[in-house]
Write an enzyme that holds these catalytic residues in place. Structure first.
Site, PDB file in Angstrom:
ATOM      1  CE  LYS A 279      -8.799   5.883   3.977  1.00 63.22           C
ATOM      2  NZ  LYS A 279      -7.528   5.630   4.682  1.00 63.22           N
ATOM      3  NE  ARG A 353      -0.940  -2.046   1.161  1.00 58.60           N
ATOM      4  CZ  ARG A 353      -0.396  -1.831   2.350  1.00 58.60           C
ATOM      5  NH1 ARG A 353       0.233  -2.817   2.984  1.00 58.60           N
ATOM      6  NH2 ARG A 353      -0.481  -0.647   2.921  1.00 58.60           N
TER       7      ARG A 353
HETATM    8  N1  BES Z   1      -5.230   6.157   0.580  1.00 57.14           N
HETATM    9  C1  BES Z   1      -4.746   5.671   1.817  1.00 57.14           C
HETATM   10  C2  BES Z   1      -3.434   6.321   2.243  1.00 57.14           C
HETATM   11  C3  BES Z   1      -3.522   7.736   2.746  1.00 57.14           C
HETATM   12  C4  BES Z   1      -3.932   7.999   4.030  1.00 57.14           C
HETATM   13  C5  BES Z   1      -3.116   8.773   1.953  1.00 57.14           C
HETATM   14  C6  BES Z   1      -3.966   9.307   4.499  1.00 57.14           C
HETATM   15  C7  BES Z   1      -3.134  10.070   2.414  1.00 57.14           C
HETATM   16  C8  BES Z   1      -3.560  10.332   3.692  1.00 57.14           C
HETATM   17  C9  BES Z   1      -4.506   4.173   1.731  1.00 57.14           C
HETATM   18  O1  BES Z   1      -5.367   3.471   0.915  1.00 57.14           O
HETATM   19  C10 BES Z   1      -4.699   3.646   3.115  1.00 57.14           C
HETATM   20  O2  BES Z   1      -5.790   3.724   3.596  1.00 57.14           O
HETATM   21  N2  BES Z   1      -3.632   3.131   3.722  1.00 57.14           N
HETATM   22  C11 BES Z   1      -3.708   2.638   5.045  1.00 57.14           C
HETATM   23  C12 BES Z   1      -2.892   1.377   5.133  1.00 57.14           C
HETATM   24  C13 BES Z   1      -3.090   0.614   6.418  1.00 57.14           C
HETATM   25  C14 BES Z   1      -4.485   0.059   6.469  1.00 57.14           C
HETATM   26  C15 BES Z   1      -2.083  -0.492   6.462  1.00 57.14           C
HETATM   27  C16 BES Z   1      -3.151   3.714   5.986  1.00 57.14           C
HETATM   28  O3  BES Z   1      -2.205   4.400   5.602  1.00 57.14           O
HETATM   29  O4  BES Z   1      -3.717   3.878   7.060  1.00 57.14           O
HETATM   30 MN    MN Z   2      -7.129   2.910   1.953  1.00 58.04          MN
END
Ligand code: BES
Ligand code: MN
Ligand code: ZN
Length: 499
Positions: A279, A353
């Site tokens: 991230k 997931r």
């Molecule tokens: N934990 C995150 C989702 C999230 C992001 C929650 C920001 C709260 C605030 C999850 O594991 C994630 O990183 N999801 C990705 C999915 C993408 C890679 C398809 C996302 O939402 O960017």
């Molecule tokens: Mn994630």
């Protein structure tokens, strides 16, 4: 101060003669004072009406005004709280109570009494009383109290109601106190830093719950057992960290023997760096909250046990940390889930997931009445619904309706999104049965479609709490959706119908 020191009670009586440190009076805007408010106004020689006329107190939603030594009243302080214009729905009531609790806790009052008339209206009293106790209990939450003097004095909140409502309100207050305490437990887990709140810490918390409540049984499945179970998707997420992963199973069997349980599955990623699909740095600290689904499940288990609800609930928590390293899973890797389906991991940041799908497969062994998973699953859900509503997905209309209604009633709202097969097609992979991401469009929906593939054998719903589980300023976990889930369980029990 620990929130369990806040006591709640209900009785009938004239507000004007109530001796208390702080008398709290909700005032509806745009109509003449009536009932208890009119009586208090008369007793105080027209003081309340005067403050409205002068513009010092507007009665608009969320407005508060503290009057010291109000004339003609037995109370030391009168706190006026704006209710806004009628009608008052559950969400408006919750906003009002949050403002009332915040303003009360800012005074040195040790005891306060709330005039319930306008809040209750023609509502059934128990759910309103639950909301009252929960609002004050959660407003009293302090992550750091001892070391920064950020404390409050309130020890007692009294609800002034009509005689016929006393019993139902006392019961509602008790349940609301339990729900508020459970939300605060969930918030504390969320607020703890990732180096403290590890997967093992979540397991320890579950064990402590079982110790405090003998009706809770806990089992912690370690990595060797997860390998035996062939949970290849879950294990792929923990490949880059030194922190051992686990699957925590809690059972509360309050229902009749062999009653099919409600199974709650909570995402427990104790820190989500994204893994190799790292991230960006900004706000990455907030990914310590990526275990708020797990925290809400632990909160519900705590609350159902404390309230001794006659229902069977199972909590399943896959707990992992998602970090990059030389041993971490890479984009393009293909893993085999417990279900036998193979998954192409195109993005290691779509890890929630992966841990949930194996846990959903595992959930079938409990022969559940319903399975509800709760997860901070997608940033896209924050974009779609913000912090107002939890994203709701379900393969069953009746379950979806029940959860939506519970969320509305508990002022912990959800909003339904679709699971159409056209979205599911975005998960096609050339190299495995499915991919773990579905491209940039409809990210919350494709994430839910991914989960739905592993939940075909039972009635299932998914709650995406990425937007509702915490606030960004000031930072802090919210304890949602504990109220929604508790309201749903109470609905299954027909609690208010009986009251
Ligand atoms: N934990 C995150 C989702 C999230 C992001 C929650 C920001 C709260 C605030 C999850 O594991 C994630 O990183 N999801 C990705 C999915 C993408 C890679 C398809 C996302 O939402 O960017
Ligand atoms: Mn994630
Ligand atoms: Zn995550």
């Amino acid at each position: 101060m620990p929130d369990h020191d806040l006591k709640f009670s209900a009785s009938a009586g004239a507000p004007a003669s109530c001796t208390t440190d702080c008398l709290i009076l909700p005032v509806v805007a745009g109509k003449p004072l009536a009932g208890a408010a009119a009586a208090l106004d008369a007793a105080s020689g027209g003081r309340i009406e005067q403050l409205r006329k002068s513009g010092d107190f507007s009665a608009k939603a969320g407005a508060t005004l503290l009057v010291h030594q109000p004339p003609g009243l037995a109370a030391n302080r009168l706190l006026l709280v704006g209710a806004g214009s009628e009608p008052l729905g559950a969400q408006e009531r919750a906003n009002l109570l949050a403002a009332a609790a915040r303003a009360t806790l800012a005074t040195p009052a040790k005891a306060a009494a709330l005039v319930a008339e306008e809040l209750l209206g023609d509502q059934s009293p128990a759910p309103v009383a639950r909301l009252v106790a929960r609002s004050f209990a959660t407003a009293a939450y302090r992550y750091r109290a001892a070391d920064n003097g950020n404390t409050h004095q309130l020890r007692q909140l009294h609800l002034l109601v009509e005689r016929a409502q006393v019993n139902a309100c006392a019961k509602g207050l008790d349940l609301g106190r339990i729900i508020g305490a459970a939300m605060n437990s969930a918030r504390r887990l969320g607020d703890l830093p990732g180096n403290v709140c590890t997967p093992s810490h979540l397991a320890d918390h579950a064990r402590a719950l079982a110790k405090a409540h003998p009706q809770i049984r806990v089992q912690v499945l370690g990595e060797p057992r997860l390998k035996q179970l062939k949970m290849g998707a879950l294990l792929s997420v923990t490949a880059g960290t030194e922190q051992p992963a686990c699957l925590i199973a809690l059972e509360y069997r309050g229902g009749a023997a062999r009653q099919a349980p409600v199974v709650l599955v909570g995402k427990g990623v104790t820190f989500d760096s994204g893994g190799i699909s790292l991230k960006p740095g900004a706000k990455m600290d907030e990914m310590k909250y990526d275990m708020c689904g797990a925290a809400s499940v632990l909160g519900v288990m705590e609350a159902v046990a404390a309230a001794q609800l006659p229902i069977s609930v199972v909590g399943l928590i896959p707990a992992v940390e998602n970090l990059p390293s030389g041993t971490a899973t890479k984009p393009g890797d293909v893993v085999t889930s417990m279900s036998g389906k193979t998954i192409e991991i195109l993005n290691t940041d779509a890890e929630g997931r992966l841990i949930l799908c194996d846990t959903l497969t595992y959930a079938a062994r409990y022969k559940p009445a319903v399975v509800i998973d709760i997860a901070t699953l997608t940033g896209a859900c924050v974009v779609a619904l913000g912090k107002q509503a939890t994203g709701l997905f379900s393969n069953d209309d009746a379950l979806a309706e029940a959860l939506l209604a519970a969320g509305t009633q508990a002022a912990d709202r959800a909003w339904r999104l679709p699971l159409w097969k056209e979205y599911d097609e975005q998960l096609k992979s050339n190299f495995a049965d499915l991919a773990n991401v579905g491209g940039p469009e409809a990210g919350s929906v494709t994430a839910a479609c991914f989960l739905a593939r592993f939940a075909k054998d039972y009635t299932w719903a998914h709650l995406d709490i990425a937007g509702t589980a915490w606030n960004s300023s000031p930072k802090g976990a919210t304890g949602r959706p504990v109220p929604l889930l508790m309201e749903y369980l109470l609905g299954r029990l027909g609690v208010d119908a009986k009251a």
